[in-house]
Design an enzyme around this catalytic site. Structure first.
Site, PDB file in Angstrom:
ATOM      1  N   ASP A 147     -24.291  79.578  54.316  1.00 19.15           N
ATOM      2  CA  ASP A 147     -24.479  80.300  53.072  1.00 19.15           C
ATOM      3  C   ASP A 147     -25.757  79.891  52.349  1.00 19.15           C
ATOM      4  OD1 ASP A 147     -22.713  82.042  50.956  1.00 19.15           O
ATOM      5  OD2 ASP A 147     -23.882  80.514  49.914  1.00 19.15           O
ATOM      6  N   PHE A 175     -21.943  84.084  49.309  1.00 22.11           N
ATOM      7  CA  PHE A 175     -22.000  85.155  50.294  1.00 22.11           C
ATOM      8  C   PHE A 175     -20.977  84.962  51.409  1.00 22.11           C
ATOM      9  CE2 PHE A 175     -26.581  85.434  48.747  1.00 22.11           C
ATOM     10  CZ  PHE A 175     -26.253  86.412  47.814  1.00 22.11           C
ATOM     11  N   ASP A 176     -20.569  83.738  51.674  1.00 22.21           N
ATOM     12  CA  ASP A 176     -19.452  83.518  52.598  1.00 22.21           C
ATOM     13  C   ASP A 176     -18.190  84.198  52.078  1.00 22.21           C
ATOM     14  OD1 ASP A 176     -19.816  82.091  55.050  1.00 22.21           O
ATOM     15  OD2 ASP A 176     -20.418  80.343  53.900  1.00 22.21           O
ATOM     16  N   VAL A 177     -17.893  83.963  50.802  1.00 14.43           N
ATOM     17  CA  VAL A 177     -16.687  84.553  50.211  1.00 14.43           C
ATOM     18  C   VAL A 177     -16.793  86.075  50.209  1.00 14.43           C
ATOM     19  CG1 VAL A 177     -15.322  84.769  48.104  1.00 14.43           C
ATOM     20  CG2 VAL A 177     -16.182  82.524  48.810  1.00 14.43           C
TER      21      VAL A 177
END
Length: 385
Positions: A147, A175-177
């Site tokens: 991320d 941005f992972d989430v």
């Protein structure tokens, strides 16, 4: 495998070959909706996030990283060494039984183990197969998908931090989430298509594409308007006030995102004369003349403390809020009746699914599993016809 499951996805099997954050977040969302999620972990320490500590929580089998606990409820854990022929066969059997398979291996890894999409589909035509990468499977296939790297390369870090400060990352793996949420949404759409046609499909998403989509007005400023946004600290390029403003004893977020809210703000602050000032007559005017408007607002805000202004402005319908610590944020949610903490299976506390369902509420059946806790049970289930 998950007889106690209920919810709209009850009976669906998710083979979770992902690790770290984006994939595990997506599978937790599916598990909350009742899917049976089987988390495949490698030998040794398992998912990388099990080693991301401190902080930790003491559990009966030893300390567990709170990072891991945050994204792995409602799952079964099986340890498989994909280099071992027997374990590889077990992984392939799981893929053949799954309704959904999620993976985020480096390019070429799944093919080596007979878990690539064409091979899995040959045995399981209806599978919804979801691949998550950092930069896609074309020119960026070999790039590491963390991320922080994507926050930098997408342009987000060029927007965060003070006006003259250095680029700064968001404090969470944003941005992972978001990628996990996009993946779970796409999976639901693909399952709907499969229900109608019997066809599975291959879904692909990546952190960079997610970042560019979720930066919304910032990427639009460039692709639609030809404007490259820059750092503005806590200010907003299009709205004012929309930032922390100092009071007598601390900062308070104050927002007037339209003319109605600005009228309420001026009334609550006791400065009705600002409503007839032509410099502040519209949002465009207030944005253009923010340097003239700010000191007039600060003069009034300096007469009371942040909590007192929070009460006054909130009562007047002005969006505002103190800058809380995380514990204070959880306490606020509790005070508002949002019940933010749940204890899946009576175990360690996790933050509840943020969606309320009128008929099929999220399920909190299983505490995040210890490494390999369900290896025997999963193998036994796979042996059954």
């Amino acid at each position: 495998m998950d007889e106690e499951s209920a919810g709209p996805l009850a009976g669906l099997v998710v083979a979770d070959f992902s690790r770290v954050l984006a994939g595990p977040y997506a599978t937790m969302v599916l598990g909350d909706m009742g899917a049976t999620v089987i988390k495949v972990e490698g030998p040794g320490h398992g998912d990388d996030t099990r080693t991301w500590r401190p902080p930790v929580v003491e559990r009966p089998d030893g300390p567990e990283a709170t990072y891991y606990l945050s994204i792995n409820r409602n799952k079964h854990s099986i340890v498989l060494d994909l280099k071992d022929p027997d374990d590889r066969a077990t992984a392939q059997a799981l893929a053949a039984r799954a309704d959904v398979l999620i993976e985020n291996f480096m390019a070429g890894t799944t093919a080596r183990f007979g878990l690539d999409e064409p091979t899995v589909r040959a045995a399981n035509p209806g599978v919804v197969y979801c691949s998550i990468t950092g930069f896609g499977d074309r020119g960026g296939a070999q790039l590491g998908g963390y991320d922080l790297v994507v926050q930098a390369t997408s342009g987000l870090m060029s927007l965060t931090g003070g006006v003259d400060g250095e680029p700064t990352r968001a404090a969470i793996a944003l941005f992972d989430v978001m990628c996990g949420l996009h993946a779970s949404t796409a999976i639901l759409g693909a399952l709907r298509h499969r229900d109608a046609t019997g066809e599975g499909q291959h879904l692909k998403t990546n952190l960079l594409s997610t970042a560019l989509s979720c930066m919304v007005d910032k990427t639009s400023a460039w692709v639609a308007g030809g404007v490259v946004p820059t750092q503005m600290g806590n200010a907003h390029q299009s709205l004012f006030p929309y930032e922390p403003l100092p009071t007598a004893d601390g900062d308070l977020i104050v927002i007037a995102a339209n003319d109605h809210q600005f009228r309420r703000l001026c009334g609550a602050l006791g400065v009705p004369e600002l409503l007839t000032d032509p410099r502040f007559g519209s949002m465009v005017d207030r944005n253009r003349n923010r340097d003239e408007l700010r000191p007039l607002l600060l003069e009034r805000l300096a007469t009371r403390g942040a909590q007192e202004w929070f009460d006054v402005l909130s009562a007047a319908g002005v969006p505002c809020g103190p800058i809380n610590t995380v514990d204070q944020g959880v306490a606020l949610a509790e005070s508002l009746g949002l019940d933010p903490v749940v204890h899946p299976g009576g175990g360690v506390g996790t933050v509840r699914n943020p969606v309320e369902w009128s008929l099929t509420p999220p399920q909190y059946r299983r505490t995040p599993p210890a490494l390999g806790a369900d290896s025997d049970a999963v193998r036994e289930w796979l042996r059954q016809p």
